[in-house]
Design a protein around this motif. Structure first.
Motif, PDB file in Angstrom:
ATOM      1  N   ARG A  69       0.843  -1.193   0.000  1.00  8.32           N
ATOM      2  CA  ARG A  69       0.000   0.000   0.000  1.00  8.32           C
ATOM      3  C   ARG A  69       0.877   1.241   0.000  1.00  8.32           C
ATOM      4  O   ARG A  69       1.728   1.403   0.868  1.00  8.32           O
ATOM      5  N   TYR A  70       0.637   2.087  -1.008  1.00 11.06           N
ATOM      6  CA  TYR A  70       1.454   3.290  -1.122  1.00 11.06           C
ATOM      7  C   TYR A  70       0.551   4.486  -1.455  1.00 11.06           C
ATOM      8  O   TYR A  70      -0.288   4.401  -2.350  1.00 11.06           O
ATOM      9  N   PRO A  71       0.711   5.579  -0.732  1.00  9.72           N
ATOM     10  CA  PRO A  71      -0.127   6.756  -1.004  1.00  9.72           C
ATOM     11  C   PRO A  71       0.299   7.457  -2.285  1.00  9.72           C
ATOM     12  O   PRO A  71       1.448   7.319  -2.735  1.00  9.72           O
ATOM     13  N   CYS A  72      -0.636   8.189  -2.886  1.00  7.47           N
ATOM     14  CA  CYS A  72      -0.256   9.035  -4.011  1.00  7.47           C
ATOM     15  C   CYS A  72       0.443  10.273  -3.450  1.00  7.47           C
ATOM     16  O   CYS A  72       0.342  10.580  -2.264  1.00  7.47           O
ATOM     17  N   SER A  73       1.156  10.963  -4.279  1.00  9.31           N
ATOM     18  CA  SER A  73       1.898  12.136  -3.826  1.00  9.31           C
ATOM     19  C   SER A  73       1.080  13.405  -4.024  1.00  9.31           C
ATOM     20  O   SER A  73       0.088  13.423  -4.766  1.00  9.31           O
ATOM     21  N   GLU A  74       1.510  14.463  -3.384  1.00  6.78           N
ATOM     22  CA  GLU A  74       0.845  15.752  -3.567  1.00  6.78           C
ATOM     23  C   GLU A  74       1.025  16.235  -5.005  1.00  6.78           C
ATOM     24  O   GLU A  74       0.149  16.906  -5.548  1.00  6.78           O
ATOM     25  N   GLU A  75       2.133  15.871  -5.612  1.00  4.98           N
ATOM     26  CA  GLU A  75       2.354  16.242  -7.010  1.00  4.98           C
ATOM     27  C   GLU A  75       1.327  15.567  -7.919  1.00  4.98           C
ATOM     28  O   GLU A  75       0.888  16.150  -8.920  1.00  4.98           O
ATOM     29  N   VAL A  77      -1.759  14.944  -7.086  1.00  2.69           N
ATOM     30  CA  VAL A  77      -2.990  15.711  -6.904  1.00  2.69           C
ATOM     31  C   VAL A  77      -2.900  17.049  -7.643  1.00  2.69           C
ATOM     32  O   VAL A  77      -3.880  17.517  -8.224  1.00  2.69           O
ATOM     33  N   LYS A  78      -1.718  17.645  -7.636  1.00  2.00           N
ATOM     34  CA  LYS A  78      -1.521  18.900  -8.382  1.00  2.00           C
ATOM     35  C   LYS A  78      -1.724  18.670  -9.876  1.00  2.00           C
ATOM     36  O   LYS A  78      -2.297  19.524 -10.570  1.00  2.00           O
ATOM     37  N   TYR A  79      -1.266  17.534 -10.372  1.00  2.00           N
ATOM     38  CA  TYR A  79      -1.435  17.215 -11.795  1.00  2.00           C
ATOM     39  C   TYR A  79      -2.926  17.074 -12.140  1.00  2.00           C
ATOM     40  O   TYR A  79      -3.392  17.579 -13.158  1.00  2.00           O
ATOM     41  N   GLY A  86      -7.947  22.925 -16.783  1.00  2.00           N
ATOM     42  CA  GLY A  86      -7.668  23.181 -18.193  1.00  2.00           C
ATOM     43  C   GLY A  86      -6.231  23.535 -18.522  1.00  2.00           C
ATOM     44  O   GLY A  86      -5.949  24.017 -19.619  1.00  2.00           O
ATOM     45  N   LYS A  87      -5.308  23.268 -17.602  1.00  2.77           N
ATOM     46  CA  LYS A  87      -3.904  23.603 -17.847  1.00  2.77           C
ATOM     47  C   LYS A  87      -3.119  22.429 -18.434  1.00  2.77           C
ATOM     48  O   LYS A  87      -1.973  22.585 -18.846  1.00  2.77           O
ATOM     49  N   GLU A  88      -3.749  21.259 -18.432  1.00  4.22           N
ATOM     50  CA  GLU A  88      -3.145  20.064 -19.011  1.00  4.22           C
ATOM     51  C   GLU A  88      -4.211  19.326 -19.809  1.00  4.22           C
ATOM     52  O   GLU A  88      -5.382  19.310 -19.421  1.00  4.22           O
ATOM     53  N   GLU A  89      -3.802  18.711 -20.922  1.00  4.54           N
ATOM     54  CA  GLU A  89      -4.704  17.827 -21.637  1.00  4.54           C
ATOM     55  C   GLU A  89      -4.458  16.404 -21.144  1.00  4.54           C
ATOM     56  O   GLU A  89      -3.347  16.050 -20.756  1.00  4.54           O
ATOM     57  N   PHE A  90      -5.510  15.603 -21.144  1.00 12.78           N
ATOM     58  CA  PHE A  90      -5.390  14.263 -20.586  1.00 12.78           C
ATOM     59  C   PHE A  90      -6.363  13.330 -21.291  1.00 12.78           C
ATOM     60  O   PHE A  90      -7.522  13.687 -21.513  1.00 12.78           O
TER      61      PHE A  90
END
Length: 232
Positions: A69-75, A77-79, A86-90
């Motif tokens: 079990r590993y948490p996601c990073s704050e980065e 969540v920022k992504y 609307g600052k990134e396309e995905f």
């Protein structure tokens, strides 16, 4: 559980503004992700959040090598925040199905109508019979198509999208007369050896997707913060 893109965006914004804790954001994401896995994914407004909820549901957990079990990073969540603003396309895709067992899940029954599902099973059987013997299957197919024509078209779920495709194809192939079903004129334009049977095959494939006999793919694209959804 009710949630959609605006609520997710607001909760992430609240986290970065310091008005929502990491634990609160993660636990909300976990509940939403669990709802999605338990059948909520059939709603368009929920399935478009799938990868985001999956990530955020792990935001608050503690790292545990033994349980993997590993948490996601704050980065991470920022992504997600940049995508939603609307600052990134995905783009992402999900292979999925609508199996019978989800009709037993404890979710909004408004979107899981077993009677309606059975109507599409009957329609598929009628088309198969008509495809094998037009005279023998004409009466049954006419009955099922009339029921199909009377169905309201909604736009809330992936089932609604499949239903719309099924109705469009049926109306392009069949003309209902008082005496039965007439096959519409088949037109070709630079076609390479195809026949109208290919459209009937596509129709049966969509019906199989609706009644849970076949997988399909959900393609989601985020541009300028707005999602679009395509079923293939």
């Amino acid at each position: 559980m009710k949630y959609e893109i605006n609520e997710l965006r607001e909760r992430i914004d609240s986290y970065f503004l310091g008005t929502l804790s990491k634990d609160e954001l993660g636990r909300w994401g976990e509940k939403a992700y669990y709802d999605l896995l338990k059948g909520g994914y059939i709603e368009k407004k929920k399935i478009i959040l799938y990868p985001f909820l999956k990530t955020i549901s792990q935001f608050y957990i503690k790292s545990d090598d033994i349980e993997d079990r590993y948490p996601c990073s704050e980065e991470d969540v920022k992504y997600i925040s940049r995508i939603l603003h609307g600052k990134e396309e995905f783009d992402f895709q999900i292979e999925t199905a609508i199996p019978m067992q989800i009709y037993n899940f404890d979710i909004d029954k408004e979107y899981l109508n077993i009677v309606k599902q059975e109507l599409f099973i009957e329609l598929r059987n009628a088309i198969t019979l008509w495809n094998e013997d037009e005279k023998k299957g004409e009466k049954k197919l006419c009955e099922q198509l009339k029921r199909l024509w009377d169905m309201p078209i909604l736009n809330n779920t992936i089932q609604d999208i499949l239903q719309d495709n099924i109705i469009r194809i049926c109306k392009s192939i069949f003309d209902i007369k008082t005496s039965g079903v007439k096959q519409k004129k088949y037109m070709k334009l630079y076609a390479k050896g195809e026949s109208q049977e290919s459209l009937v095959i596509k129709l049966l494939e969509y019906l199989d997707c609706y009644i849970g006999n076949r997988n399909f793919n959900v393609l989601v694209s985020y541009k300028a913060g707005l999602p679009t959804l395509l079923l293939v």
